[in-house]
Each structure stands twice: as C-alpha cells, then as structure tokens.
Write a protein that holds these residues in place. Structure first.
Motif, short mmCIF file in Angstrom:
data_model
loop_
_atom_site.label_atom_id
_atom_site.label_comp_id
_atom_site.label_asym_id
_atom_site.label_seq_id
_atom_site.Cartn_x
_atom_site.Cartn_y
_atom_site.Cartn_z
N MET A 65 4.77 28.87 3.55
CA MET A 65 6.00 28.53 2.84
C MET A 65 5.84 27.09 2.36
SD MET A 65 9.89 28.77 4.25
CE MET A 65 11.29 28.15 3.35
N PHE A 66 6.10 26.87 1.07
CA PHE A 66 6.02 25.54 0.48
C PHE A 66 7.42 25.11 0.07
CE2 PHE A 66 1.38 25.74 -1.32
CZ PHE A 66 0.90 26.03 -0.05
N LEU A 67 7.76 23.86 0.34
CA LEU A 67 9.06 23.30 -0.02
C LEU A 67 8.83 21.94 -0.62
CD1 LEU A 67 12.19 23.07 0.08
CD2 LEU A 67 11.97 22.38 2.47
N LYS A 68 9.32 21.73 -1.83
CA LYS A 68 9.18 20.44 -2.51
C LYS A 68 10.56 19.90 -2.80
CE LYS A 68 6.23 18.07 -5.69
NZ LYS A 68 5.08 18.17 -6.55
N TYR A 69 10.76 18.60 -2.48
CA TYR A 69 12.08 17.98 -2.66
C TYR A 69 11.94 16.46 -2.71
CZ TYR A 69 11.61 17.54 2.43
OH TYR A 69 11.15 17.26 3.70
N VAL A 70 13.04 15.79 -3.05
CA VAL A 70 13.09 14.33 -3.06
C VAL A 70 14.00 13.91 -1.92
CG1 VAL A 70 13.75 12.26 -4.35
CG2 VAL A 70 12.65 14.18 -5.53
N LEU A 71 13.47 13.09 -1.02
CA LEU A 71 14.20 12.63 0.16
C LEU A 71 14.58 11.17 -0.02
CD1 LEU A 71 15.11 13.43 3.06
CD2 LEU A 71 12.92 12.51 3.85
N ARG A 72 15.84 10.84 0.21
CA ARG A 72 16.31 9.45 0.15
C ARG A 72 16.19 8.86 1.55
NH1 ARG A 72 20.80 8.90 -3.71
NH2 ARG A 72 18.98 8.71 -5.06
N VAL A 73 15.32 7.86 1.69
CA VAL A 73 14.98 7.27 2.98
C VAL A 73 15.50 5.83 3.05
CG1 VAL A 73 13.02 6.63 4.46
CG2 VAL A 73 12.90 8.69 3.06
N PRO A 74 16.16 5.46 4.16
CA PRO A 74 16.59 4.07 4.31
C PRO A 74 15.38 3.14 4.40
CG PRO A 74 17.46 5.45 6.11
CD PRO A 74 16.53 6.28 5.31
N LEU A 75 15.46 2.00 3.75
CA LEU A 75 14.40 1.00 3.78
C LEU A 75 15.05 -0.38 3.76
CD1 LEU A 75 11.34 0.44 3.76
CD2 LEU A 75 11.49 0.35 1.27
N ASP A 76 14.94 -1.10 4.85
CA ASP A 76 15.59 -2.39 5.00
C ASP A 76 17.09 -2.22 4.74
OD1 ASP A 76 13.11 -3.59 5.63
OD2 ASP A 76 12.66 -3.85 3.49
N ASP A 77 17.64 -2.94 3.77
CA ASP A 77 19.07 -2.82 3.45
C ASP A 77 19.31 -1.94 2.24
OD1 ASP A 77 19.79 -4.47 5.55
OD2 ASP A 77 19.60 -6.30 4.34
N ASP A 78 18.34 -1.11 1.88
CA ASP A 78 18.44 -0.28 0.68
C ASP A 78 17.90 1.12 1.02
OD1 ASP A 78 19.02 0.30 -1.94
OD2 ASP A 78 17.45 -0.96 -2.81
N THR A 79 17.60 1.90 -0.01
CA THR A 79 16.98 3.20 0.16
C THR A 79 15.85 3.35 -0.84
OG1 THR A 79 18.50 4.30 -1.37
CG2 THR A 79 19.10 4.33 0.98
N ILE A 80 14.98 4.29 -0.58
CA ILE A 80 13.88 4.62 -1.48
C ILE A 80 13.80 6.14 -1.57
CG2 ILE A 80 12.21 4.48 0.40
CD1 ILE A 80 10.13 3.52 -1.65
#
Length: 184
Positions: free
Chosen positions: A120-135
C-alpha cells in the motif's frame, strides 16, 4: 554542458523512468486488505532518520482503527523517546477508483492511498512544527504486509524534491482487541 551535469541529468532521467509503482506488487502475497489489517488495536514502533540516514528519534504508537460504511478511521497516539506526545487521526474515504483519499489534521489537502498485492502506497503533504513555525514536507509512505499481523512501513520525506529524512516503522496488528476510535 559539463560531463558531470550531463551524467547527473541522465541519472535523474533514468531513475524517473524506473519509479516503483504499487501495481508492481499485485501478485505478491499475503494480500493486503486495508479494511481487514487496519481494524482494531494496532501498535507501531519506529525511528526517524535525518537526510544522512542518522537516527534522530525513536517512537512507539498505539493505534485504534475502525471502519464505518467503507470509511476508515486510524486514531494514532505517538510517544517519542524525548517524551513528546503527538496525536494524528486519519480518515480514509473510498475514492471510487480502488484508492482512498486520506486526510488528517496536520495533512495539507488530501493524500492518496492505493494498494495492490501485499503493498500500500500513501503520498501526502505533512505540516510539521519547526521552531516557532511549520514546514510542509512531502511524505511517500510505502507499506508492505509481511504476514497477516505485521506491516513494514518506510517513508521518505522530501522538500523541494530533495530527501530531508525518512521514517522506518513496523505496525503490529493485535487481533481480538476492540478499538475505540475518535471520530475525525
């Protein structure tokens, strides 16, 4: 154009042509049925690696997985080696073409999940916290059913097309365990 640039472009072209597709696993067994495997109590155990392959975090997760009228909920509670806790609740909705649209609170838009054979393949965009922001990172999950209760998952994380890390984990299904899913 220099020889190095020409070789790099050729390597990129060749690797793009050889991209592995989930359909390449259609004849592999045991067959993965997402509604069967992702149902009930599961646990996950894994590591997060940086761009050079160094393990930078370890984690364990409890997963409650439920299905209602073909729509799946995966309620995941992560605990990292530094004590950080994270929660992610996935919703898998049939897209009508043998795939699922996958959403979660920290996923940008919808991911697309497809399966064939034991994969099973799943592709997505994850918003990850980074310091005081997100990436926002593009995640390419590749899951492979090893036996009826064990699935291996490798995830490549990219930003602007460059690999920035990976996640390797094992998901273990615990048959007979009732799961209480949080509605998404």
């Amino acid at each position: 154009m220099s020889k190095i640039a020409a070789i790099t472009l050729m390597a990129l072209f060749v690797s793009a042509c050889n991209s592995v597709k989930v359909s390449d696993y259609a004849s592999n067994t045991p067959k993965l049925d997402p509604e069967q495997f992702f149902d009930g109590k599961l646990t996950a155990h894994g590591v997060v690696k940086n761009f050079s392959g160094e393990v930078i975090r370890r984690f364990n997760a409890d997963i409650a997985a439920c299905w209602d009228d073909g729509v799946g909920t995966l309620d995941e509670d992560f605990i990292f080696d530094d004590g950080e806790k994270q929660k992610r609740i996935w919703t898998l909705r049939p897209a009508g073409d043998g795939t699922y649209n996958a959403t979660a609170g920290d996923v940008v838009g919808e991911g697309k999940a497809s399966w064939a054979g034991n994969a099973m393949f799943l592709k997505y965009v994850l918003r990850v916290p980074l310091d005081d922001d997100t990436i926002d990172l593009t995640i390419d999950d590749r899951m492979y059913l090893v036996n009826e209760n064990i699935l291996i998952n490798e995830s490549i994380m990219t930003k602007f097309g460059f690999k920035v890390g990976e996640i390797v984990l094992t998901i273990i299904r615990h048959p007979g365990g009732d799961a209480q899913c949080t509605p998404s």
